[in-house]
Design a protein around this motif. Structure first.
Motif, PDB file in Angstrom:
ATOM      1  N   ALA A 114     -25.945 -34.294  28.552  1.00  0.00           N
ATOM      2  CA  ALA A 114     -26.514 -32.951  28.718  1.00  0.00           C
ATOM      3  C   ALA A 114     -25.961 -32.296  29.990  1.00  0.00           C
ATOM      4  N   PRO A 115     -25.927 -30.974  30.008  1.00  0.00           N
ATOM      5  CA  PRO A 115     -25.441 -30.280  31.203  1.00  0.00           C
ATOM      6  C   PRO A 115     -26.320 -30.577  32.422  1.00  0.00           C
ATOM      7  N   SER A 116     -25.690 -30.644  33.572  1.00  0.00           N
ATOM      8  CA  SER A 116     -26.412 -30.851  34.830  1.00  0.00           C
ATOM      9  C   SER A 116     -27.109 -29.553  35.234  1.00  0.00           C
ATOM     10  N   VAL A 117     -28.372 -29.663  35.651  1.00  0.00           N
ATOM     11  CA  VAL A 117     -29.130 -28.487  36.095  1.00  0.00           C
ATOM     12  C   VAL A 117     -29.065 -28.374  37.619  1.00  0.00           C
ATOM     13  N   PHE A 118     -29.310 -29.507  38.308  1.00  0.00           N
ATOM     14  CA  PHE A 118     -29.214 -29.548  39.768  1.00  0.00           C
ATOM     15  C   PHE A 118     -29.160 -31.002  40.220  1.00  0.00           C
ATOM     16  N   ASP A 119     -28.759 -31.192  41.467  1.00  0.00           N
ATOM     17  CA  ASP A 119     -28.751 -32.516  42.089  1.00  0.00           C
ATOM     18  C   ASP A 119     -29.923 -32.602  43.045  1.00  0.00           C
ATOM     19  N   ALA A 120     -30.523 -33.785  43.130  1.00  0.00           N
ATOM     20  CA  ALA A 120     -31.624 -34.014  44.073  1.00  0.00           C
ATOM     21  C   ALA A 120     -31.242 -35.199  44.955  1.00  0.00           C
ATOM     22  N   GLN A 121     -31.304 -35.004  46.260  1.00  0.00           N
ATOM     23  CA  GLN A 121     -30.930 -36.038  47.218  1.00  0.00           C
ATOM     24  C   GLN A 121     -32.073 -37.042  47.412  1.00  0.00           C
ATOM     25  N   ARG A 122     -31.710 -38.231  47.954  1.00  0.00           N
ATOM     26  CA  ARG A 122     -32.700 -39.260  48.257  1.00  0.00           C
ATOM     27  C   ARG A 122     -33.859 -38.649  49.061  1.00  0.00           C
ATOM     28  N   GLY A 123     -35.073 -38.987  48.663  1.00  0.00           N
ATOM     29  CA  GLY A 123     -36.254 -38.505  49.365  1.00  0.00           C
ATOM     30  C   GLY A 123     -36.838 -37.214  48.820  1.00  0.00           C
ATOM     31  N   VAL A 124     -36.126 -36.531  47.926  1.00  0.00           N
ATOM     32  CA  VAL A 124     -36.643 -35.282  47.356  1.00  0.00           C
ATOM     33  C   VAL A 124     -37.788 -35.600  46.407  1.00  0.00           C
ATOM     34  N   LEU A 125     -38.849 -34.851  46.537  1.00  0.00           N
ATOM     35  CA  LEU A 125     -40.041 -35.020  45.715  1.00  0.00           C
ATOM     36  C   LEU A 125     -39.921 -34.167  44.453  1.00  0.00           C
ATOM     37  N   LEU A 126     -40.219 -34.778  43.296  1.00  0.00           N
ATOM     38  CA  LEU A 126     -40.171 -34.078  42.015  1.00  0.00           C
ATOM     39  C   LEU A 126     -41.500 -34.261  41.294  1.00  0.00           C
ATOM     40  N   GLU A 127     -42.025 -33.190  40.726  1.00  0.00           N
ATOM     41  CA  GLU A 127     -43.239 -33.290  39.919  1.00  0.00           C
ATOM     42  C   GLU A 127     -42.854 -33.768  38.524  1.00  0.00           C
ATOM     43  N   ILE A 128     -43.566 -34.766  38.017  1.00  0.00           N
ATOM     44  CA  ILE A 128     -43.348 -35.255  36.659  1.00  0.00           C
ATOM     45  C   ILE A 128     -44.196 -34.393  35.743  1.00  0.00           C
ATOM     46  N   THR A 129     -43.558 -33.754  34.760  1.00  0.00           N
ATOM     47  CA  THR A 129     -44.259 -32.764  33.948  1.00  0.00           C
ATOM     48  C   THR A 129     -44.641 -33.243  32.553  1.00  0.00           C
ATOM     49  N   GLY A 130     -44.324 -34.488  32.227  1.00  0.00           N
ATOM     50  CA  GLY A 130     -44.656 -34.999  30.898  1.00  0.00           C
ATOM     51  C   GLY A 130     -44.320 -36.472  30.795  1.00  0.00           C
ATOM     52  N   PRO A 131     -44.458 -37.025  29.597  1.00  0.00           N
ATOM     53  CA  PRO A 131     -44.175 -38.447  29.401  1.00  0.00           C
ATOM     54  C   PRO A 131     -42.673 -38.736  29.400  1.00  0.00           C
ATOM     55  N   ALA A 132     -42.345 -39.980  29.693  1.00  0.00           N
ATOM     56  CA  ALA A 132     -40.939 -40.415  29.670  1.00  0.00           C
ATOM     57  C   ALA A 132     -40.383 -40.315  28.252  1.00  0.00           C
ATOM     58  N   VAL A 133     -39.087 -39.992  28.161  1.00  0.00           N
ATOM     59  CA  VAL A 133     -38.381 -39.885  26.888  1.00  0.00           C
ATOM     60  C   VAL A 133     -37.135 -40.758  26.988  1.00  0.00           C
ATOM     61  N   ASP A 134     -37.153 -41.903  26.328  1.00  0.00           N
ATOM     62  CA  ASP A 134     -35.993 -42.810  26.323  1.00  0.00           C
ATOM     63  C   ASP A 134     -35.465 -43.100  27.723  1.00  0.00           C
ATOM     64  N   GLY A 135     -36.371 -43.376  28.678  1.00  0.00           N
ATOM     65  CA  GLY A 135     -35.944 -43.708  30.038  1.00  0.00           C
ATOM     66  C   GLY A 135     -35.685 -42.515  30.936  1.00  0.00           C
ATOM     67  N   TRP A 136     -35.996 -41.321  30.465  1.00  0.00           N
ATOM     68  CA  TRP A 136     -35.831 -40.087  31.239  1.00  0.00           C
ATOM     69  C   TRP A 136     -37.199 -39.469  31.495  1.00  0.00           C
ATOM     70  N   LEU A 137     -37.380 -38.872  32.667  1.00  0.00           N
ATOM     71  CA  LEU A 137     -38.630 -38.194  33.008  1.00  0.00           C
ATOM     72  C   LEU A 137     -38.395 -36.688  33.111  1.00  0.00           C
ATOM     73  N   PRO A 138     -39.257 -35.894  32.479  1.00  0.00           N
ATOM     74  CA  PRO A 138     -39.162 -34.445  32.678  1.00  0.00           C
ATOM     75  C   PRO A 138     -39.732 -34.109  34.059  1.00  0.00           C
ATOM     76  N   VAL A 139     -38.979 -33.343  34.847  1.00  0.00           N
ATOM     77  CA  VAL A 139     -39.391 -33.074  36.228  1.00  0.00           C
ATOM     78  C   VAL A 139     -39.231 -31.605  36.581  1.00  0.00           C
ATOM     79  N   ARG A 140     -39.941 -31.235  37.661  1.00  0.00           N
ATOM     80  CA  ARG A 140     -39.832 -29.879  38.206  1.00  0.00           C
ATOM     81  C   ARG A 140     -39.686 -30.001  39.718  1.00  0.00           C
ATOM     82  N   HIS A 141     -38.720 -29.323  40.271  1.00  0.00           N
ATOM     83  CA  HIS A 141     -38.533 -29.255  41.721  1.00  0.00           C
ATOM     84  C   HIS A 141     -39.493 -28.202  42.265  1.00  0.00           C
TER      85      HIS A 141
END
Length: 157
Positions: A114-141
């Motif tokens: 899938a296309p890259s939306v943004f990069d997040a550096q070590r220590g960046v906090l992300l809100e988890i917005t839903g359940p995991a999908v095949d080892g991926w988490l939906p997130v919001r910066h």
């Protein structure tokens, strides 16, 4: 344990004939529960009491691994491995994770293609917005950008 569970869950189903002895039961630990601090900073204590020593202040939305949950207190571990106690009333309703690798690539869909939306550096906090999908988490910066991060690239998910 999480790696073992993923490998175990993806293993093909094996049919046994009636002459085959049943396999021994395998103990699989439940998924590690995580919580996050709510909208206000919270005190990390060295015991389950307001009279215990204050270890340090946890920033809002800090993800924590739950070790023990009591009526009014939770013993937890932070992403750096520090263990302490927090009052249950400081736990928020949203889940958060912190990037645990140098740079996490947040994708538009739960796929490495899938296309890259943004990069997040070590220590960046992300809100988890839903359940995991095949080892991926939906997130919001916090700036509003959304996407999917590999669960293995964050701590707290």
């Amino acid at each position: 344990a999480a790696i073992f569970m993923a490998a175990f869950c993806l293993a093909p189903t094996i049919a046994f004939s009636q002459t085959t002895a049943p396999a021994s039961p395998i103990a699989i630990s439940p998924p590690v529960p995580f919580v996050s601090i709510g909208d206000q900073a919270a005190i990390f204590y060295d015991g389950p009491s307001n009279k215990a020593n204050k270890v340090f202040i946890l920033s809002r939305y800090t993800p924590l691994e739950v070790l023990v949950k009591l009526d009014k207190w939770t013993k937890a571990r932070d992403s750096e491995g520090a263990i302490g106690w927090i009052e249950n009333n400081v736990i928020g309703g949203k889940r958060h994770a912190v990037v645990s690798i140098a740079t996490a690539d947040i994708r538009a869909m739960p796929s490495p293609a899938a296309p890259s939306v943004f990069d997040a550096q070590r220590g960046v906090l992300l809100e988890i917005t839903g359940p995991a999908v095949d080892g991926w988490l939906p997130v919001r910066h916090r700036d509003g950008q959304t996407g999917y991060v590999r669960a293995a690239q964050v701590w707290g998910g």
